[in-house]
Structures are given as C-alpha cells and as structure tokens.
Design a protein around this motif. Structure first.
Motif, PDB file in Angstrom:
ATOM      1  N   GLU A 266      23.793  -4.837 -14.184  1.00 15.35           N
ATOM      2  CA  GLU A 266      23.628  -3.635 -14.684  1.00 15.35           C
ATOM      3  C   GLU A 266      24.627  -3.150 -15.810  1.00 15.35           C
ATOM      4  N   GLU A 267      25.872  -3.384 -15.456  1.00  6.47           N
ATOM      5  CA  GLU A 267      27.068  -3.030 -16.224  1.00  6.47           C
ATOM      6  C   GLU A 267      27.141  -3.766 -17.625  1.00  6.47           C
ATOM      7  N   ALA A 268      26.413  -4.919 -17.864  1.00  8.73           N
ATOM      8  CA  ALA A 268      26.421  -5.726 -18.957  1.00  8.73           C
ATOM      9  C   ALA A 268      25.434  -5.137 -20.100  1.00  8.73           C
ATOM     10  N   LYS A 269      24.615  -3.779 -19.554  1.00  9.18           N
ATOM     11  CA  LYS A 269      23.765  -3.356 -20.689  1.00  9.18           C
ATOM     12  C   LYS A 269      24.481  -2.939 -22.183  1.00  9.18           C
ATOM     13  N   VAL A 270      25.595  -2.412 -21.650  1.00  8.78           N
ATOM     14  CA  VAL A 270      26.439  -1.819 -22.878  1.00  8.78           C
ATOM     15  C   VAL A 270      26.746  -2.920 -23.859  1.00  8.78           C
ATOM     16  N   LEU A 271      26.728  -4.269 -23.454  1.00 10.51           N
ATOM     17  CA  LEU A 271      26.994  -5.241 -24.300  1.00 10.51           C
ATOM     18  C   LEU A 271      26.023  -5.916 -24.781  1.00 10.51           C
ATOM     19  N   ALA A 272      24.923  -5.867 -24.457  1.00 12.06           N
ATOM     20  CA  ALA A 272      23.599  -6.552 -24.872  1.00 12.06           C
ATOM     21  C   ALA A 272      22.694  -5.715 -25.610  1.00 12.06           C
ATOM     22  N   ALA A 273      21.947  -6.342 -26.520  1.00  9.50           N
ATOM     23  CA  ALA A 273      20.859  -5.866 -27.194  1.00  9.50           C
ATOM     24  C   ALA A 273      19.579  -5.931 -26.341  1.00  9.50           C
ATOM     25  N   GLY A 274      19.533  -6.973 -25.239  1.00 10.58           N
ATOM     26  CA  GLY A 274      18.469  -7.018 -24.400  1.00 10.58           C
ATOM     27  C   GLY A 274      18.853  -8.110 -23.420  1.00 10.58           C
ATOM     28  N   CYS A 275      17.804  -8.038 -22.398  1.00 10.50           N
ATOM     29  CA  CYS A 275      17.881  -9.147 -21.470  1.00 10.50           C
ATOM     30  C   CYS A 275      16.430  -9.898 -21.126  1.00 10.50           C
ATOM     31  N   LEU A 276      16.436 -11.070 -21.395  1.00  8.94           N
ATOM     32  CA  LEU A 276      15.270 -11.839 -20.637  1.00  8.94           C
ATOM     33  C   LEU A 276      15.391 -12.529 -19.453  1.00  8.94           C
ATOM     34  N   ALA A 277      14.465 -12.209 -18.584  1.00  4.60           N
ATOM     35  CA  ALA A 277      14.746 -12.795 -16.949  1.00  4.60           C
ATOM     36  C   ALA A 277      13.989 -14.170 -17.149  1.00  4.60           C
ATOM     37  N   LYS A 278      14.987 -14.940 -16.422  1.00  5.66           N
ATOM     38  CA  LYS A 278      14.556 -16.386 -16.405  1.00  5.66           C
ATOM     39  C   LYS A 278      13.566 -16.501 -15.009  1.00  5.66           C
ATOM     40  N   PRO A 279      12.717 -17.288 -15.002  1.00  6.74           N
ATOM     41  CA  PRO A 279      12.052 -18.020 -16.012  1.00  6.74           C
ATOM     42  C   PRO A 279      11.279 -17.415 -16.855  1.00  6.74           C
ATOM     43  N   TYR A 280      10.933 -17.677 -17.833  1.00  8.47           N
ATOM     44  CA  TYR A 280      10.288 -17.047 -18.979  1.00  8.47           C
ATOM     45  C   TYR A 280       9.325 -18.040 -19.899  1.00  8.47           C
ATOM     46  N   PRO A 281       8.274 -17.772 -20.542  1.00  5.08           N
ATOM     47  CA  PRO A 281       7.534 -18.639 -21.614  1.00  5.08           C
ATOM     48  C   PRO A 281       8.157 -18.451 -22.887  1.00  5.08           C
ATOM     49  N   GLN A 282       8.160 -19.290 -23.535  1.00  2.00           N
ATOM     50  CA  GLN A 282       8.767 -19.473 -24.707  1.00  2.00           C
ATOM     51  C   GLN A 282       8.398 -18.492 -25.802  1.00  2.00           C
ATOM     52  N   ARG A 283       7.085 -18.107 -25.757  1.00  3.85           N
ATOM     53  CA  ARG A 283       6.598 -16.867 -26.679  1.00  3.85           C
ATOM     54  C   ARG A 283       7.241 -15.707 -26.357  1.00  3.85           C
ATOM     55  N   ASP A 284       7.875 -15.260 -25.009  1.00  2.70           N
ATOM     56  CA  ASP A 284       8.486 -14.022 -24.444  1.00  2.70           C
ATOM     57  C   ASP A 284       9.966 -14.292 -25.469  1.00  2.70           C
ATOM     58  N   LEU A 285      10.491 -15.254 -25.349  1.00  6.14           N
ATOM     59  CA  LEU A 285      11.808 -15.526 -26.021  1.00  6.14           C
ATOM     60  C   LEU A 285      11.679 -15.006 -27.623  1.00  6.14           C
ATOM     61  N   LEU A 286      10.472 -15.225 -28.069  1.00  2.00           N
ATOM     62  CA  LEU A 286      10.248 -15.191 -29.524  1.00  2.00           C
ATOM     63  C   LEU A 286       9.918 -13.707 -29.533  1.00  2.00           C
ATOM     64  N   ALA A 287       9.104 -12.996 -28.649  1.00  2.83           N
ATOM     65  CA  ALA A 287       9.150 -11.657 -28.731  1.00  2.83           C
ATOM     66  C   ALA A 287      10.289 -10.856 -28.739  1.00  2.83           C
TER      67      ALA A 287
END
Length: 144
Positions: free
Chosen positions: A94-115
């Motif tokens: 949670e403390e990394a929120k200030v460093l990130a534009a977002g977070c995509l949880a693994k595992p994920y489909p490739q279309r989610d990475l693009l989205a």
C-alpha cells in the motif's frame, strides 16, 4: 491518418520483470500492439542503468519483487525523472501508491495490461479515466 493507429503519448516502455516467460510474453505482446520496448530487464541494477541512460522512456512496468531488491527502488528512480510507473505484481504494498500511476495484479490477461496502459495514458492527457477498468487494475492517478 484514416484507419491508422492514433499517436500514443505512451510509446516507449521499460519492462522490469524477473519471471522470464512473463517478461518475454509482455515484451512480445506490447511490441505487437505498437509500443517500443526500450529494454526488458530482470534486476533493479539493470533497470536503474536503463533509466539513467534512456531519456525517451514514457512508462515503466515493474514487478515489486525482484532478485536483487524491490521494484519500489525502480519506481523511486522513475518518479525522480517524472516517469509514471505501472506496478505489475502479485503483492502490492500500500505504501507504494505514492510512487505509482497504477497497479495491475498478477495473473492478468494481456487485454487488461493494454487497458491499464490506456487508462494511465488518458489521465496523463488530462482526460478522465475510462469508466470500465479491469478488475485486477487499480488506478492511482487523477486528471490534472
């Protein structure tokens, strides 16, 4: 350019991933979608070297857990350069929120990475985030 791809604000990426198959798949997928992958690296040290040398990066995709340290170190360096970071990880602190534009949880489909990349790009361009975001994606940016 009728029927062509729109010019992207996010075009050149650094992929920081220590799982070889996932790193390969991500690089191959993103290249096929028209992105330029500047480098795919598997350590903090290599990521920091690329960040220092490549002035044309638009986005960093980083896992949190890396063999020689944490993707959080990479995110700090990227933030120092004004680069957005999309964490792609199975365990997001949670403390990394200030460093990130977002977070995509693994595992994920490739279309989610693009989205996820599209949502970050939209917000960076001053638009609102799309109404429908993948369930495995958390967007931390807000329009300026």
């Amino acid at each position: 350019m009728l029927f062509g791809r729109k010019k992207r604000r996010i075009a050149r990426l650094l992929v920081v991933e220590d799982e070889p198959l996932l790193a390969f798949d991500t690089e191959h997928f993103l290249s096929g979608e028209g992105f330029a992958v500047a480098a795919t690296v598997d350590t903090v040290a290599e990521a920091l070297r690329v960040l220092a040398a490549d002035k044309d990066l638009d986005l960093v995709l980083a896992d949190v857990r890396l063999a020689d340290g944490s993707g959080i170190e990479v995110a700090r360096a990227a933030q120092g350069r004004g680069l957005p970071v999309l964490f792609v990880t199975g365990s997001f602190p949670e403390e990394a929120k200030v460093l990130a534009a977002g977070c995509l949880a693994k595992p994920y489909p490739q279309r989610d990475l693009l989205a996820a990349i599209d949502a970050i790009e939209a917000v960076l361009e001053g638009a609102k985030a799309p109404r429908r975001l993948p369930g495995s994606f958390s967007l931390f940016l807000s329009p300026a």
